[in-house]
Enzyme design. Sequence first.
Site, PDB file in Angstrom:
ATOM      1  N   ASN A  28       0.868  -1.186   0.000  1.00 27.66           N
ATOM      2  CA  ASN A  28       0.000   0.000   0.000  1.00 27.66           C
ATOM      3  C   ASN A  28       0.903   1.234   0.000  1.00 27.66           C
ATOM      4  O   ASN A  28       1.505   1.560   1.012  1.00 27.66           O
ATOM      5  CB  ASN A  28      -0.888  -0.058   1.261  1.00 27.66           C
ATOM      6  CG  ASN A  28      -1.735   1.190   1.437  1.00 27.66           C
ATOM      7  OD1 ASN A  28      -1.812   2.043   0.550  1.00 27.66           O
ATOM      8  ND2 ASN A  28      -2.370   1.309   2.588  1.00 27.66           N
ATOM      9  N   LYS A  46       0.074   4.292  -0.298  1.00 32.59           N
ATOM     10  CA  LYS A  46      -0.566   5.483   0.289  1.00 32.59           C
ATOM     11  C   LYS A  46      -0.304   6.713  -0.598  1.00 32.59           C
ATOM     12  O   LYS A  46      -0.270   6.581  -1.807  1.00 32.59           O
ATOM     13  CB  LYS A  46      -0.095   5.666   1.730  1.00 32.59           C
ATOM     14  CG  LYS A  46      -0.253   4.372   2.548  1.00 32.59           C
ATOM     15  CD  LYS A  46      -0.056   4.558   4.012  1.00 32.59           C
ATOM     16  CE  LYS A  46      -0.227   3.206   4.707  1.00 32.59           C
ATOM     17  NZ  LYS A  46      -0.157   3.289   6.146  1.00 32.59           N
ATOM     18  N   HIS A  71      -9.568   1.078   5.296  1.00 31.50           N
ATOM     19  CA  HIS A  71      -8.269   1.313   5.946  1.00 31.50           C
ATOM     20  C   HIS A  71      -8.464   2.283   7.110  1.00 31.50           C
ATOM     21  O   HIS A  71      -9.284   3.196   7.026  1.00 31.50           O
ATOM     22  CB  HIS A  71      -7.272   1.884   4.934  1.00 31.50           C
ATOM     23  CG  HIS A  71      -5.868   1.856   5.458  1.00 31.50           C
ATOM     24  ND1 HIS A  71      -5.405   2.799   6.337  1.00 31.50           N
ATOM     25  CD2 HIS A  71      -4.856   0.982   5.258  1.00 31.50           C
ATOM     26  CE1 HIS A  71      -4.143   2.498   6.651  1.00 31.50           C
ATOM     27  NE2 HIS A  71      -3.793   1.411   6.010  1.00 31.50           N
ATOM     28  N   GLU A  78      -6.865   4.685   7.970  1.00 34.65           N
ATOM     29  CA  GLU A  78      -6.648   6.094   7.593  1.00 34.65           C
ATOM     30  C   GLU A  78      -7.872   6.671   6.872  1.00 34.65           C
ATOM     31  O   GLU A  78      -8.074   7.883   6.884  1.00 34.65           O
ATOM     32  CB  GLU A  78      -5.370   6.208   6.747  1.00 34.65           C
ATOM     33  CG  GLU A  78      -4.134   6.053   7.635  1.00 34.65           C
ATOM     34  CD  GLU A  78      -2.904   5.500   6.942  1.00 34.65           C
ATOM     35  OE1 GLU A  78      -2.857   5.486   5.705  1.00 34.65           O
ATOM     36  OE2 GLU A  78      -1.987   5.070   7.665  1.00 34.65           O
ATOM     37  N   GLU A 136      -5.249  -5.061  10.811  1.00 32.29           N
ATOM     38  CA  GLU A 136      -4.273  -3.981  10.954  1.00 32.29           C
ATOM     39  C   GLU A 136      -4.542  -3.217  12.251  1.00 32.29           C
ATOM     40  O   GLU A 136      -5.343  -2.274  12.261  1.00 32.29           O
ATOM     41  CB  GLU A 136      -4.391  -3.017   9.771  1.00 32.29           C
ATOM     42  CG  GLU A 136      -4.051  -3.639   8.444  1.00 32.29           C
ATOM     43  CD  GLU A 136      -3.432  -2.620   7.512  1.00 32.29           C
ATOM     44  OE1 GLU A 136      -2.396  -2.924   6.932  1.00 32.29           O
ATOM     45  OE2 GLU A 136      -3.964  -1.504   7.377  1.00 32.29           O
ATOM     46  N   GLY A 195       2.567   2.246  10.661  1.00 31.42           N
ATOM     47  CA  GLY A 195       3.519   3.329  10.436  1.00 31.42           C
ATOM     48  C   GLY A 195       4.257   3.742  11.697  1.00 31.42           C
ATOM     49  O   GLY A 195       4.923   4.776  11.734  1.00 31.42           O
ATOM     50  N   SER A 212       3.454  -2.204  10.225  1.00 34.82           N
ATOM     51  CA  SER A 212       4.914  -2.255  10.374  1.00 34.82           C
ATOM     52  C   SER A 212       5.519  -3.598   9.967  1.00 34.82           C
ATOM     53  O   SER A 212       6.479  -4.070  10.573  1.00 34.82           O
ATOM     54  CB  SER A 212       5.327  -1.880  11.804  1.00 34.82           C
ATOM     55  OG  SER A 212       4.912  -0.555  12.095  1.00 34.82           O
TER      56      SER A 212
END
Length: 263
Positions: free
Chosen positions: A9, A11, A95, A97, A180, A186, A226
């Site tokens: 991904n 991003k 996701h 985010e 996730e 991250g 990660s």
Amino acid sequence: MRRKLVAGNWKMNMTIAEGCAAVETFIDAVELKHMVDVVICPPATVLHNIFQLVRRTHVEVGAQDVFWLEKGAFTGQLSATQIADAGAKYCIVGHSETRGKFGKLEVTPETLPYFSETDHTVNLKIRTLIYHDIAPILCVGETLAEREAGKTDEIVKGQIVGALEGIEPAELMKLNVAYEPVWAIGTGQTCDTPEADRVCGMIRSKLNEILGEDLADGVRVLYGGSVKAANAKELFRQPNIDGGLVGGASLDPHEFSEIVKYA
Ligand code: PGA
């Protein structure tokens, strides 16, 4: 036996030139085997260029998001027809985010929940993807506060139920789920392997319950948060982890090829 899946991904990273260079390096570095499916999810502006580069390999491209309606006055959105037209065979949905959960309590310009995705919008997106024969990669996961309150399983199960509600099990043959944990994305902080495996196993039990064992057996449950070359081998060895959704480490083509090798 499910084939492993490793999805990168990207991003909001990479221009067309940077993305193409990274993929060329990746293809040179990786030994692609039929036992593993590899997907790269670049930004929409780069998707078609990457599709052109990988179309004769086993690598597929995916989109990072989709809007659930077919066309119309929806500034900035992309329909499933459009992402399929650009070459996407997969699409990330829900996701953290886009759900707007950064696992932080205070709202600052960085933590503002920009997209406010809900289980309901995730459900609508999965429906449009199925209709267009695009494989969803449904992301689920708890925030740090939810984990500390002992709510991990409840939150993750609730996200799965909401995402799949009212969809015919037989239509979900191409579904992938990525666990996730929001606090591991991250941050460099990976969920420890036995715990990642436990939650992925819990997800599989929930899928068995919703879809029936035969159909659920085809759904891949990935771990994301990660993932890097240094921990991929250990993660991908776990019985309940069918691959990974890789963010930061997928931007480095050498590192990403190492991760794919471990799958
Ligand atoms: P990360 O991101 O690998 O950079 O933690 C994973 C993801 O957000 O899918």
